[in-house]
Write a protein that holds these residues in place. Structure first.
Motif, PDB file in Angstrom:
ATOM      1  N   THR A 287      -2.287 -11.129  -2.931  1.00  0.00           N
ATOM      2  CA  THR A 287      -2.066  -9.967  -3.775  1.00  0.00           C
ATOM      3  C   THR A 287      -0.857 -10.115  -4.686  1.00  0.00           C
ATOM      4  O   THR A 287      -0.538  -9.205  -5.439  1.00  0.00           O
ATOM      5  N   THR A 326     -12.712  -8.233  -8.452  1.00  0.00           N
ATOM      6  CA  THR A 326     -11.686  -7.542  -7.662  1.00  0.00           C
ATOM      7  C   THR A 326     -10.310  -8.143  -7.903  1.00  0.00           C
ATOM      8  O   THR A 326      -9.304  -7.418  -8.000  1.00  0.00           O
ATOM      9  N   THR A 327     -10.246  -9.466  -8.029  1.00  0.00           N
ATOM     10  CA  THR A 327      -8.961 -10.126  -8.290  1.00  0.00           C
ATOM     11  C   THR A 327      -8.366  -9.648  -9.605  1.00  0.00           C
ATOM     12  O   THR A 327      -7.168  -9.372  -9.702  1.00  0.00           O
ATOM     13  N   TYR A 330      -7.035  -6.076  -9.187  1.00  0.00           N
ATOM     14  CA  TYR A 330      -5.762  -6.057  -8.460  1.00  0.00           C
ATOM     15  C   TYR A 330      -4.616  -6.558  -9.328  1.00  0.00           C
ATOM     16  O   TYR A 330      -3.497  -6.038  -9.271  1.00  0.00           O
ATOM     17  N   THR A 345      -6.832   4.242  -5.308  1.00  0.00           N
ATOM     18  CA  THR A 345      -8.046   3.429  -5.367  1.00  0.00           C
ATOM     19  C   THR A 345      -9.067   3.944  -4.366  1.00  0.00           C
ATOM     20  O   THR A 345      -8.729   4.541  -3.344  1.00  0.00           O
ATOM     21  N   GLU A 347     -12.255   2.119  -2.469  1.00  0.00           N
ATOM     22  CA  GLU A 347     -12.795   0.771  -2.322  1.00  0.00           C
ATOM     23  C   GLU A 347     -13.790   0.676  -1.171  1.00  0.00           C
ATOM     24  O   GLU A 347     -13.798   1.507  -0.269  1.00  0.00           O
ATOM     25  N   TYR A 352      -7.262  -5.851   0.154  1.00  0.00           N
ATOM     26  CA  TYR A 352      -5.855  -6.213   0.287  1.00  0.00           C
ATOM     27  C   TYR A 352      -5.009  -4.951   0.287  1.00  0.00           C
ATOM     28  O   TYR A 352      -5.260  -4.027  -0.484  1.00  0.00           O
ATOM     29  N   VAL A 354      -1.792  -3.024  -0.703  1.00  0.00           N
ATOM     30  CA  VAL A 354      -0.803  -3.136  -1.770  1.00  0.00           C
ATOM     31  C   VAL A 354       0.213  -2.005  -1.625  1.00  0.00           C
ATOM     32  O   VAL A 354      -0.149  -0.831  -1.671  1.00  0.00           O
ATOM     33  N   GLN A 359      -4.563   3.700  -1.218  1.00  0.00           N
ATOM     34  CA  GLN A 359      -5.878   3.079  -1.131  1.00  0.00           C
ATOM     35  C   GLN A 359      -6.753   3.821  -0.125  1.00  0.00           C
ATOM     36  O   GLN A 359      -6.331   4.106   0.989  1.00  0.00           O
TER      37      GLN A 359
END
Length: 570
Positions: A287, A326-327, A330, A345, A347, A352, A354, A359
């Motif tokens: 991340t 997704t990468t 992020y 977020t 998801e 991951y 963060v 999240q």
């Protein structure tokens, strides 16, 4: 002279005393009969134990401590009618009402987990109930932690012993089940595998790692070890070891000093020759990815930076599963994650953790979907929202309304190209007059493998391929400042060395196409005439490069090979 005859009160008291004596005698008799019955039951169990060549114990007076009883979850103890009544380091004693395949497997798994010698005792149902009640008497039973800790010395030893995937087989052949699982996971970690597959076959178990998007065969295991191997993994992931004819999903974590904590998502499905398992490794250390490391060229990087700085609107990232969407999201979120900005977020799943970002994970079993979750998120007063995926009309409409009311919204859509996102949303029956003003930017992407710097070598491409490359590059608009001269491009190919496990590639990089939704495109969308071709034509006027063009330019810089670009795009 007083009468000698007893009074009515005396008679009543006398009757009560007799009744009390009778009741006491009855209770004592019932207690004696119960004791005799229990004693007979214990005798029968003791006889059965002797007949089965098992040890026997009566737990009614045995001092069972909390640590021993907590070695097995209460649910498992009740389901299998088995309790751990002694756990002293390298010695474990397991009491079972019935010795069967499930309790034998439980004993094996306890031995594997605690690295201890396990002895099984036959116990009565009465003993079982006595032990089960201990769970309720413990104020807070320490939950047995699901997970795996790989010591730093072990990782170093594995890395030293394994120079290539061919070395794994020799280590597996002499390993027990616990060592086998630890070894494979450790190798997958430092090989930077995203997924770890165990596939049951008729004659062998195939182990494969997905590295840089491509599955590689790394080892074979004897089919006779499949059940024990799967049971070990199921135990780690919190799955039911007695279910093999239905899919299961679970997870566990791996703790390492070098890589930190790694989350592992486990999925099992029944197949012709046994269960197949896939474990996805999610490294929190990933991340720390930054926007400049995604692989965007200068022209596209400036566009993305400009668009994520806008206060509202919608940015969509498109592509198939495994394309790095997704990468990218992020990386954008980490760039936007500032103290005075609230980011939420939604998801499925949270890949991951963060710090600084709220999240939330959807849960269909609790009626918490992307659509319902998004409505709840809007009541949390966020500045920036990220939704894992837009799958249906309800989610799409809520997301569009959010982007039109002062929120910057990031999400993904499954389409093959950036221009395909608009027809895809319209096919969900999204209202064109709402979609048009909401869209700011659409990104399509794929991941290509990066050539190993240690062994890549120059290659000469044939005339047919050169003509094809020239035609594709010539279509890049002159307004794009990254447009190269074909004659200045030098192409490389893979060779293979120990550094890259003789694959020729190490790591991946993105290839992109970005469409800034201009006023001209918004009018097309609003009028309901926005075909994919129309949007591409309009985007090229603004300097857009396609993914294949971006890939060829990266190949010309020596980052990847032409073969890899065309493998991914075509």
């Amino acid at each position: 002279m007083s009468s000698q005859n007893p009074s009515l009160g005396d008679l009543l008291n006398s009757t009560k005393a007799v009744d009390a004596d009778d009741a006491g005698a009855g209770a004592k008799l019932s207690e004696k009969l119960r004791d005799i019955k229990l004693s007979d039951e214990e005798k029968i169990v003791a006889q059965n134990a002797a007949a089965q060549d098992l040890a026997y114990i009566d737990l009614s007076s045995f001092p069972i401590n909390n640590e021993a009883i907590a070695s097995i979850p209460k649910e498992t103890a009740e389901e299998l009618a088995a309790v751990c009544f002694l756990n002293i380091g390298d010695e474990i004693r397991l009491g079972v009402v019935e010795q069967n395949d499930k309790t034998k497997e439980l004993a094996y798994q306890l031995g594997e987990r605690f690295h201890a010698n396990v002895r099984v005792y036959l116990i009565s149902k009465q003993s079982l109930q006595i032990a089960i009640k201990i769970y309720d008497r413990i104020p807070k039973v320490k939950k047995v932690e699901r997970g795996l800790k790989i010591e730093e010395d072990s990782l170093k030893n594995f890395r030293k012993a394994i120079k290539s995937f061919a070395d794994i087989q020799g280590l597996l052949d002499g390993a027990n089940i616990t060592e086998m699982v630890d070894l494979l996971i450790a190798v997958a970690i430092f090989a930077n595998a995203s997924d770890f597959h165990i596939e049951a076959g008729k004659e062998k178990i195939q182990v494969r790692f997905r590295i840089d998007g491509v599955l590689d065969d790394v080892a074979e295991i004897n089919t006779g070890l499949l059940k024990r191997l799967l049971d070990r993994i199921k135990l780690l992931a919190g799955l039911k070891i007695n279910i093999s004819d239905a899919p299961q999903d679970g997870k566990f974590s791996i703790k390492t000093e070098e890589f930190g904590e790694i989350d592992v998502r486990v999925s099992t499905i029944p197949t012709n020759f046994g269960e197949s398992v896939v474990m996805r490794l999610l490294m929190s250390s990933k991340t720390d990815i930054k926007l400049p490391t995604l692989g965007l060229r200068d022209f596209d990087f400036k566009i993305l930076n400009q668009q994520i700085g806008r206060p509202n609107g919608m940015i969509l990232v498109t592509g198939p599963t495994g394309s790095g969407k997704t990468t990218t999201l992020y990386a954008v979120l980490l760039e936007l994650n500032k103290p005075k900005v609230k980011i939420i977020t939604l998801e499925d799943p949270i890949e991951y953790q963060v710090s600084g970002i709220n999240q939330s994970q959807v849960d269909p079993t609790k009626n918490y979907s992307f659509a319902s979750g998004l409505r709840s998120i809007l009541r949390q007063d966020p500045d920036i929202i990220m939704i894992g995926e837009i799958r249906d009309l309800e989610t799409a409409e809520t997301a569009i309304n959010a982007s039109l009311t002062g929120h910057l919204l990031l999400s993904t859509v499954h389409t093959n190209s950036a221009a395909g996102a608009v027809p895809r949303l319209l096919s969900m029956d999204v209202k064109p007059f709402l979609l048009a003003p909401a869209l700011n930017l659409i990104i399509a992407q794929r991941l290509v493998r990066v050539l190993c710097d240690k062994c890549k070598e120059k290659v000469k491409i044939d005339s047919g391929m050169l003509t094809r490359v020239q035609d594709i590059i010539s279509e890049i608009p002159d307004s794009n400042t990254d447009k190269p001269q074909v004659e200045n491009l030098v192409f490389y190919g893979p060779k293979g060395c120990p550094e890259c496990h003789n694959v020729g590639y190490k790591g991946r990089i993105g290839i992109f196409e970005l469409i800034v939704v201009t006023d001209e495109m918004k009018k097309m969308i609003n009028d309901g005439k926005a075909t994919e071709l129309d949007i591409v034509t309009a985007a090229r006027k603004n300097g857009m490069t396609t993914m294949v063009q971006d890939g060829i330019m990266k190949a010309g810089q020596g980052l990847t090979s032409l073969e890899e670009v065309f493998r991914v795009i075509e």
